[in-house]
Design a protein around this motif. Structure first.
Motif, PDB file in Angstrom:
ATOM      1  N   THR A   1      -1.809   6.100  -0.579  1.00  9.42           N
ATOM      2  CA  THR A   1      -1.458   6.265   0.924  1.00  9.42           C
ATOM      3  C   THR A   1      -0.764   7.693   1.146  1.00  9.42           C
ATOM      4  OG1 THR A   1       0.222   4.643   0.086  1.00  9.42           O
ATOM      5  CG2 THR A   1      -1.181   3.941   1.370  1.00  9.42           C
ATOM      6  N   PRO A   2      -0.591   8.256   2.197  1.00 10.53           N
ATOM      7  CA  PRO A   2      -0.082   9.435   2.464  1.00 10.53           C
ATOM      8  C   PRO A   2       1.379   9.209   2.297  1.00 10.53           C
ATOM      9  CG  PRO A   2      -0.822   8.678   4.443  1.00 10.53           C
ATOM     10  CD  PRO A   2      -1.483   7.573   3.230  1.00 10.53           C
ATOM     11  N   MET A   3       2.214   8.014   2.267  1.00  7.50           N
ATOM     12  CA  MET A   3       3.608   8.459   2.024  1.00  7.50           C
ATOM     13  C   MET A   3       4.221   7.019   1.480  1.00  7.50           C
ATOM     14  SD  MET A   3       2.848   7.350   5.381  1.00  7.50           S
ATOM     15  CE  MET A   3       3.297   6.363   6.672  1.00  7.50           C
TER      16      MET A   3
ATOM     17  N   CYS B   1       0.851  -1.175  -0.127  1.00  7.25           N
ATOM     18  CA  CYS B   1      -0.042   0.025  -0.045  1.00  7.25           C
ATOM     19  C   CYS B   1       1.057   1.403  -0.014  1.00  7.25           C
ATOM     20  CB  CYS B   1      -1.152   0.004   1.242  1.00  7.25           C
ATOM     21  SG  CYS B   1      -2.135  -1.348   1.350  1.00  7.25           S
TER      22      CYS B   1
ATOM     23  N   LEU C   1       6.786   4.188   1.537  1.00  6.15           N
ATOM     24  CA  LEU C   1       7.908   3.741   2.518  1.00  6.15           C
ATOM     25  C   LEU C   1       8.990   2.633   1.683  1.00  6.15           C
ATOM     26  CD1 LEU C   1       5.367   2.907   5.572  1.00  6.15           C
ATOM     27  CD2 LEU C   1       7.049   4.810   5.119  1.00  6.15           C
TER      28      LEU C   1
ATOM     29  N   ALA D   1       6.162   7.507  13.835  1.00 10.86           N
ATOM     30  CA  ALA D   1       4.868   7.079  13.398  1.00 10.86           C
ATOM     31  C   ALA D   1       4.719   5.791  13.280  1.00 10.86           C
ATOM     32  CB  ALA D   1       4.288   7.796  12.449  1.00 10.86           C
TER      33      ALA D   1
ATOM     34  N   MET E   1      -1.835  -0.337  11.967  1.00  6.03           N
ATOM     35  CA  MET E   1      -1.258  -0.662  10.802  1.00  6.03           C
ATOM     36  C   MET E   1      -0.456  -2.214  10.817  1.00  6.03           C
ATOM     37  SD  MET E   1      -1.478   1.183   8.070  1.00  6.03           S
ATOM     38  CE  MET E   1      -2.609   2.321   8.135  1.00  6.03           C
TER      39      MET E   1
ATOM     40  N   VAL F   1       2.352   0.590  14.484  1.00  8.85           N
ATOM     41  CA  VAL F   1       2.211  -0.959  14.773  1.00  8.85           C
ATOM     42  C   VAL F   1       2.036  -1.366  16.177  1.00  8.85           C
ATOM     43  CG1 VAL F   1       3.987  -1.294  12.841  1.00  8.85           C
ATOM     44  CG2 VAL F   1       4.963  -1.195  14.894  1.00  8.85           C
TER      45      VAL F   1
ATOM     46  N   PRO G   1      -3.668  -2.498   8.319  1.00  9.34           N
ATOM     47  CA  PRO G   1      -5.201  -2.592   8.845  1.00  9.34           C
ATOM     48  C   PRO G   1      -5.582  -4.157   8.644  1.00  9.34           C
ATOM     49  CG  PRO G   1      -4.827  -1.668   6.527  1.00  9.34           C
ATOM     50  CD  PRO G   1      -3.547  -1.766   7.043  1.00  9.34           C
TER      51      PRO G   1
HETATM   52  C1  HEC Z   1      -3.809  -1.784   2.880  1.00 11.81           C
HETATM   53  C2  HEC Z   1      -3.089  -0.990   2.731  1.00 11.81           C
HETATM   54  C3  HEC Z   1      -1.841  -0.584   3.822  1.00 11.81           C
HETATM   55  C4  HEC Z   1      -0.973  -1.261   4.623  1.00 11.81           C
HETATM   56  C5  HEC Z   1      -0.839  -2.963   4.167  1.00 11.81           C
HETATM   57  C6  HEC Z   1      -0.230  -0.647   5.303  1.00 11.81           C
HETATM   58  N1  HEC Z   1      -0.793   0.802   5.353  1.00 11.81           N
HETATM   59 FE1  HEC Z   1       0.015   2.111   6.483  1.00 11.81          FE
HETATM   60  N2  HEC Z   1      -1.516   3.379   5.746  1.00 11.81           N
HETATM   61  C7  HEC Z   1      -2.381   3.240   4.705  1.00 11.81           C
HETATM   62  C8  HEC Z   1      -3.269   4.268   4.505  1.00 11.81           C
HETATM   63  C9  HEC Z   1      -4.318   4.458   3.191  1.00 11.81           C
HETATM   64  C10 HEC Z   1      -2.786   5.244   5.378  1.00 11.81           C
HETATM   65  C11 HEC Z   1      -3.319   6.723   5.606  1.00 11.81           C
HETATM   66  C12 HEC Z   1      -5.011   6.462   6.248  1.00 11.81           C
HETATM   67  C13 HEC Z   1      -5.000   6.171   7.463  1.00 11.81           C
HETATM   68  O1  HEC Z   1      -4.045   6.700   8.398  1.00 11.81           O
HETATM   69  O2  HEC Z   1      -5.588   5.273   8.053  1.00 11.81           O
HETATM   70  C14 HEC Z   1      -1.845   4.648   6.216  1.00 11.81           C
HETATM   71  C15 HEC Z   1      -1.269   5.352   7.215  1.00 11.81           C
HETATM   72  C16 HEC Z   1       0.116   4.965   7.707  1.00 11.81           C
HETATM   73  C17 HEC Z   1       0.580   5.748   8.960  1.00 11.81           C
HETATM   74  C18 HEC Z   1       0.386   7.091   9.333  1.00 11.81           C
HETATM   75  C19 HEC Z   1      -0.491   6.690  10.467  1.00 11.81           C
HETATM   76  C20 HEC Z   1      -0.875   7.997  11.182  1.00 11.81           C
HETATM   77  O3  HEC Z   1      -1.334   7.898  12.419  1.00 11.81           O
HETATM   78  O4  HEC Z   1      -1.189   8.978  10.611  1.00 11.81           O
HETATM   79  C21 HEC Z   1       1.756   5.068   9.359  1.00 11.81           C
HETATM   80  C22 HEC Z   1       2.980   5.441  10.217  1.00 11.81           C
HETATM   81  C23 HEC Z   1       1.649   3.877   8.409  1.00 11.81           C
HETATM   82  N3  HEC Z   1       0.674   3.583   7.499  1.00 11.81           N
HETATM   83  C24 HEC Z   1       2.618   2.735   8.558  1.00 11.81           C
HETATM   84  C25 HEC Z   1       2.493   1.590   7.994  1.00 11.81           C
HETATM   85  C26 HEC Z   1       3.178   0.315   7.960  1.00 11.81           C
HETATM   86  C27 HEC Z   1       4.636   0.493   9.195  1.00 11.81           C
HETATM   87  C28 HEC Z   1       2.814  -0.662   7.561  1.00 11.81           C
HETATM   88  C29 HEC Z   1       3.376  -2.097   7.819  1.00 11.81           C
HETATM   89  C30 HEC Z   1       3.712  -2.697   8.900  1.00 11.81           C
HETATM   90  C31 HEC Z   1       1.757  -0.160   6.812  1.00 11.81           C
HETATM   91  N4  HEC Z   1       1.372   1.099   7.272  1.00 11.81           N
HETATM   92  C32 HEC Z   1       0.730  -0.996   6.131  1.00 11.81           C
HETATM   93  C33 HEC Z   1      -2.369   1.850   4.172  1.00 11.81           C
HETATM   94  C34 HEC Z   1      -1.752   0.719   4.481  1.00 11.81           C
END
Ligand code: HEC
Length: 449
Positions: A51-53, A44, A55, A67, A77, A72, A79
């Protein structure tokens, strides 16, 4: 961050510190963090995914180290909302193990060190932003849809003919918007030839039918003769892959009907969704289709914090359950699927204790489950219409079924596999309300979706 959250994070970190693995050795990005990010996050968090950033590399990840630690630890995350240790196992479970969480936390806590590039795994590849790989055919509405900046946006549809002169079997399908920020959901329906569904509307134009027209069905017309769900998109969803030998049927002469639902967010925009199809190599062994147990007759009283609504679906022929996707709106609190077998035995399949509307996740069974003839799929949902639900638009309202976020839905989607030459209409017995109180509407008929 709230004070409670801080305490929780502190407690979680303390727990991890006394866990079995200690981090005397240096924890580095390339050696320890990156492999986890690749397998659980980058799918993602890469450009083009909304997604906002991104990685993907050290430079991108470093500013997010803290963050990531919090996300985690709080299990925000990746989700994933299925309760662990109950129900079935899911092949698309993206959640992290306790050890993986520990590694990411230790990395952030020990200065987010870079480490040795030579130790890094090869970069992950992302296929042209289609998660199904390159489609054989891409179908789009003829023009973009203009999304207004404010106001209620009603369900809007557009019909696109397939032009197929023979039956087509689709092994992979993906529907995606061009403008994710505004999307509540998108659905691509297949309208077989002869269907009464939206027969009064012309091809290629956006239209907003009344709920009555949306629900209308010709006398005696089968559910799947009228329309079939081919693909859907909702925030957080991932297209499901089918096994070899499984495919969805698009009959010759069918039309695609795009169902578009946007939510105004203060800025105007346009969206032109794309439906990507990968055709199956040969005739499949099994036909896959999606249906649902749903209840559209509930009434959630004002301020009710735990209102139960049930729906069920009974099989009149054997079928194989592939996946489940609960759907509710902002007052959705929890959701559960059970199978009640002909011998009376009841089995919990999936429990989502804390439903999150922002993540419309499909739970794909690791081992497809055979449902013998007579099996009943029972779905139980709870809604929180009280002040303690921070997402609740208005606890003083009585809430019923409706399209908009401030109304509710109760749908337990399921995908089933049957023999390729079997008619999906034959798989269900007629509706039979099982719930106390509000009657359940069951079967493949999805009324006002
Ligand atoms: C299914 C898609 C998906 C996966 C897999 C995913 N993310 Fe994300 N993540 C997103 C989206 C969309 C957002 C922005 C919306 C939100 O914060 O819910 C986000 C937001 C975040 C943020 C910002 C949270 C905040 O509090 O603003 C972080 C940090 C992050 N992800 C880390 C991770 C990490 C580390 C993993 C793996 C361990 C991961 N994400 C896996 C979709 C994903």
């Amino acid at each position: 961050m709230s004070c409670n959250m801080r305490i929780l994070l502190f407690a979680a970190a303390a727990l991890l510190a006394v866990g079995p693995k200690t981090y005397a050795a240096e924890v580095t990005f390339y050696e320890d963090a990156l492999p986890i990010l690749q397998s659980h996050c980058q799918g993602c968090h890469h450009p083009g995914e909304g997604t906002p950033m991104s990685l993907l590399n050290y430079k991108e990840v470093l500013p997010w180290a803290k963050a990531i630690r919090e996300a985690v630890l709080l299990k925000k995350m990746p989700p994933w909302y299925a309760e662990k240790g109950v129900g079935k196992k899911f092949s698309n479970d993206r959640s992290l193990s306790q050890e993986e969480i520990g590694t990411l936390v230790a990395w952030a806590d020990t200065g987010a060190k870079k480490g040795d590039l030579a130790a890094a795994p090869p970069p992950a590849k992302f296929a042209d932003s289609w998660s199904i790989g390159k489609p054989d055919l891409i179908v789009r509405p003829p023009k973009p849809y203009r999304i207004p900046s404010k106001g209620v946006i009603e369900y809007t549809y557009v019909i696109v003919p397939s032009g197929f002169t023979e039956d087509k079997w689709v092994s992979k399908v993906e529907l995606k918007p061009s403008k994710r920020e505004h999307v509540h959901h998108l659905i691509a329906w297949v309208r077989p030839p002869g269907s009464s569904y939206f027969e009064e509307y012309s091809v290629g134009d956006f239209f907003v039918p009344s709920v009555k027209i949306r629900e209308r069905r010709r006398e005696g017309e089968g559910k799947f003769e009228r329309r079939q769900l081919l693909a859907s998109y909702a925030p957080g969803g991932i297209p499901n892959r089918l096994e070899a030998g499984q495919a969805r049927l698009i009959p010759a002469g069918s039309d695609f009907i795009f169902e578009l639902h946007y939510t105004a967010n203060g800025t105007a925009g346009t969206d032109r969704p794309q439906l990507g199809l990968v055709f199956s190599d040969g005739p499949p062994r099994q036909r896959v289709f999606t249906t649902a147990a749903l209840n559209s007759k509930f009434v959630i009283p004002p301020n009710a914090s735990n209102h139960r609504v049930e729906a069920s679906l009974t099989m009149s022929a054997k079928a194989i359950l592939l996946d489940m996707m609960p759907h509710m709106h902002l007052r959705g609190k929890s959701f559960e699927y059970r199978a009640v077998y002909p011998n009376g035995k009841s089995e919990l399949l999936l429990r989502v204790p804390k439903y999150n509307f922002n993540w419309q996740l499909s739970y794909v069974l690791e081992e497809p489950l055979t449902l013998p003839k007579g099996t009943r799929i029972e779905c139980t949902a709870y809604f929180d219409n009280s002040w303690s639900n921070p997402h609740n638009p208005d606890p003083t309202q009585e809430v019923r079924w409706g399209d908009q976020n401030w109304e509710e839905m109760m749908i337990g989607f399921i995908s089933l596999a049957i023999d390729a030459d079997q008619n999906p209409e034959s798989v269900f017995v007629s509706n039979k309300p099982v719930n106390k109180g509000t009657p359940a509407v069951t079967g493949g008929n999805i009324p006002a979706m």
